[in-house]
Design a protein around this motif. Structure first.
Motif, mmCIF file in Angstrom:
data_model
loop_
_atom_site.group_PDB
_atom_site.id
_atom_site.type_symbol
_atom_site.label_atom_id
_atom_site.label_comp_id
_atom_site.label_asym_id
_atom_site.label_seq_id
_atom_site.Cartn_x
_atom_site.Cartn_y
_atom_site.Cartn_z
ATOM 1 N N PHE A 2 -3.746 -51.055 39.794
ATOM 2 C CA PHE A 2 -3.880 -52.367 39.789
ATOM 3 C C PHE A 2 -4.316 -53.201 38.571
ATOM 4 O O PHE A 2 -4.828 -52.639 37.736
ATOM 5 N N ASN A 3 -3.843 -54.765 38.832
ATOM 6 C CA ASN A 3 -4.394 -55.307 37.731
ATOM 7 C C ASN A 3 -5.368 -56.277 37.779
ATOM 8 O O ASN A 3 -6.131 -55.889 38.991
ATOM 9 N N ASN A 4 -5.325 -57.456 37.440
ATOM 10 C CA ASN A 4 -6.477 -58.399 37.599
ATOM 11 C C ASN A 4 -6.640 -59.199 39.069
ATOM 12 O O ASN A 4 -6.023 -60.206 39.196
ATOM 13 N N GLN A 5 -7.092 -58.606 40.025
ATOM 14 C CA GLN A 5 -7.228 -59.081 41.040
ATOM 15 C C GLN A 5 -8.546 -59.857 41.099
ATOM 16 O O GLN A 5 -9.479 -59.806 40.498
ATOM 17 N N ASN A 6 -8.291 -61.253 42.109
ATOM 18 C CA ASN A 6 -9.453 -62.068 42.073
ATOM 19 C C ASN A 6 -10.592 -61.757 43.146
ATOM 20 O O ASN A 6 -11.620 -62.574 42.877
ATOM 21 N N SER A 7 -10.313 -60.937 43.744
ATOM 22 C CA SER A 7 -11.362 -60.637 44.906
ATOM 23 C C SER A 7 -11.279 -59.245 45.284
ATOM 24 O O SER A 7 -10.208 -58.560 45.275
ATOM 25 N N LEU A 8 -12.382 -58.746 46.175
ATOM 26 C CA LEU A 8 -12.152 -57.384 46.872
ATOM 27 C C LEU A 8 -11.146 -57.300 47.770
ATOM 28 O O LEU A 8 -10.392 -56.381 47.850
ATOM 29 N N GLU A 9 -10.911 -58.407 48.369
ATOM 30 C CA GLU A 9 -9.978 -58.413 49.432
ATOM 31 C C GLU A 9 -8.548 -58.294 48.812
ATOM 32 O O GLU A 9 -7.692 -57.638 49.489
ATOM 33 N N GLN A 10 -8.363 -58.920 47.749
ATOM 34 C CA GLN A 10 -6.946 -59.078 47.148
ATOM 35 C C GLN A 10 -6.909 -57.556 46.294
ATOM 36 O O GLN A 10 -5.776 -57.169 46.660
ATOM 37 N N LEU A 11 -7.740 -56.635 45.988
ATOM 38 C CA LEU A 11 -7.981 -55.670 45.513
ATOM 39 C C LEU A 11 -7.477 -54.441 46.439
ATOM 40 O O LEU A 11 -6.657 -53.696 46.384
ATOM 41 N N ALA A 39 -8.401 -53.047 55.400
ATOM 42 C CA ALA A 39 -9.545 -53.534 56.303
ATOM 43 C C ALA A 39 -10.740 -52.239 55.892
ATOM 44 O O ALA A 39 -11.806 -52.725 55.753
ATOM 45 N N GLU A 40 -10.119 -51.060 55.961
ATOM 46 C CA GLU A 40 -11.155 -50.006 55.623
ATOM 47 C C GLU A 40 -11.473 -49.991 54.069
ATOM 48 O O GLU A 40 -12.675 -49.829 54.087
ATOM 49 N N LEU A 41 -10.705 -50.390 53.353
ATOM 50 C CA LEU A 41 -11.211 -50.855 51.854
ATOM 51 C C LEU A 41 -11.963 -51.565 51.693
ATOM 52 O O LEU A 41 -13.220 -51.319 50.919
ATOM 53 N N VAL A 42 -12.031 -52.726 52.357
ATOM 54 C CA VAL A 42 -12.841 -53.780 51.955
ATOM 55 C C VAL A 42 -14.550 -53.402 52.478
ATOM 56 O O VAL A 42 -15.313 -53.763 52.164
ATOM 57 N N ILE A 43 -14.356 -52.591 54.028
ATOM 58 C CA ILE A 43 -15.551 -52.204 54.532
ATOM 59 C C ILE A 43 -16.266 -51.370 53.315
ATOM 60 O O ILE A 43 -17.346 -51.491 53.128
ATOM 61 N N ALA A 44 -15.433 -50.329 53.108
ATOM 62 C CA ALA A 44 -16.054 -49.404 51.926
ATOM 63 C C ALA A 44 -16.604 -49.832 50.570
ATOM 64 O O ALA A 44 -17.446 -49.779 50.279
ATOM 65 N N MET A 45 -15.802 -51.057 50.170
ATOM 66 C CA MET A 45 -16.182 -51.882 48.982
ATOM 67 C C MET A 45 -17.371 -52.821 49.013
ATOM 68 O O MET A 45 -18.349 -52.920 48.302
ATOM 69 N N ARG A 46 -17.841 -53.017 50.370
ATOM 70 C CA ARG A 46 -18.830 -53.951 50.595
ATOM 71 C C ARG A 46 -19.937 -53.100 51.450
ATOM 72 O O ARG A 46 -21.026 -53.624 51.921
ATOM 73 N N ASP A 47 -19.631 -51.686 51.453
ATOM 74 C CA ASP A 47 -21.018 -50.959 52.187
ATOM 75 C C ASP A 47 -22.154 -50.959 51.335
ATOM 76 O O ASP A 47 -22.124 -50.694 50.210
#
Length: 347
Positions: free
Chosen positions: A112-121, A134-142
């Motif tokens: 992955f390169n320069n994503q501007n937000s956790l959602e984009q990542l 959706a699972e990734l965003v939940i884990a990233m913001r846990d």
């Protein structure tokens, strides 16, 4: 004599039956059983898949599913399915196939390169591994994970360093986040932490400043100069006056969503937010984007100079003109404003 004939007959029948069984076993185990013409195909078995579902996934690639079933049952694979990503080669027999999908989960290169937000990542990562966005965003913001890693929501993006990594396809969202934290710790070794301490910044502050530097200049050779300007401003208590941070703040407001700000105006400078680096001194509370590794190194190894200002260079788009004095900077800024006017860029 009659009994001997019966015994001989029974023996012959036994041999025939044993031969048939031996042939069936040989056929099930060692006869090639692939139907595809390519040299290899990749089979992805999702987490939680049962044997019948594996059978459906294999159906397009096998000549004889019944013989596969027989061996899978004998080797107890049908009750011990493994999720993962597997490579089936042309001409494999059932024994090879079962051994492969039982224990030869192959890794992939996730990048992955320069994503501007956790959602984009999360969107970028989910296109490469089994875990969905959706699972990734939940884990990233846990909050539990973030607290244990000493991150906040505002700084969480800084844990993900743009690069290429080796992962198994069936990596879970939580396992992805944990692995990225390990990579983050590996990156922030004693040498980099020492450099950060030398310039009076924490790792989070370096990442935040690097995100501003990266958004300001994509030219790697110029990034250490830009970083030096911002560090010079911090040293004397001058506001960073970083346009990328101001744009980041503006894009959070309904008025500026789905727009492109190409020219920072006074109306933007009136936005009351910690990311308004004209209004508030110091480093903003979090990253405005994912910085490139070069921008992080630029902050840690900034160029030592006396510049306090810079403006976009109208003669070399993507680069800047640097100045030590405000009067010199104003001349540079007017030159760029004239360029924007000539291009009809008013906002």
């Amino acid at each position: 004599m009659y009994i001997k004939k019966i015994l001989w007959a029974i023996a012959l029948i036994g041999l025939v039956v044993m031969g048939a069984i031996a042939y069936y076993i040989y056929d099930a185990m060692f006869v090639p059983n692939t139907s595809f013409e390519e040299e290899s195909v990749t089979l992805e078995i999702p987490t939680g898949t049962n044997y019948n579902q594996v059978r459906e996934l294999l159906a397009p690639y096998l000549d004889d599913l019944d013989s596969f079933d027989a061996l899978a049952n004998q080797k107890k694979y049908n009750s011990n399915v493994k999720s993962g990503r597997y490579r089936l080669k042309k001409g494999m027999n059932n024994n090879d196939i079962i051994n492969t999908i039982r224990s030869q989960n192959i890794p992939l290169t996730l990048s992955f390169n320069n994503q501007n937000s956790l959602e984009q990542l999360a969107g970028r990562v989910s296109s490469q591994i089994e875990a969905d966005s959706a699972e990734l965003v939940i884990a990233m913001r846990d909050s539990t994970l973030l607290n244990s890693y000493v991150f906040k929501n505002e700084t969480a993006l800084g844990m993900y360093l743009p690069n290429s990594y080796e992962f198994f396809w069936n990596t879970s969202a939580e396992a992805f986040v944990k692995r990225m934290y390990k990579e983050y710790q590996k990156f922030w070794n004693e040498d980099r932490r020492s450099k950060a301490k030398k310039i009076g910044l924490s790792a989070d502050e370096v990442m935040t400043l690097a995100s501003i530097v990266y958004e300001e200049s994509k030219a790697k050779e110029e990034q250490p100069i830009v970083a030096g300007v911002y560090l010079n401003r911090l040293k004397i208590g001058m506001p960073l006056q970083a346009d990328p941070a101001l744009k980041f703040a503006a894009y959070k407001l309904p008025k500026y969503q789905n727009t492109v700000i190409r020219r920072v105006l006074n109306e933007h400078k009136d936005i009351d937010t910690p990311y308004n680096t004209y209004m508030y001194s110091g480093i903003p509370p979090g990253l405005i984007a994912m910085p490139d590794l070069s921008a992080i190194e630029a902050v840690l190894n900034s160029q030592d100079h006396d510049y306090l200002y810079f403006a976009a260079d109208p003669e070399r788009i993507g680069y800047h003109r640097f100045a030590k004095t405000l009067s010199e900077h104003n001349r540079n800024a007017r030159a760029y404003h004239r360029y924007l006017d000539s291009q009809g860029i008013r906002r």
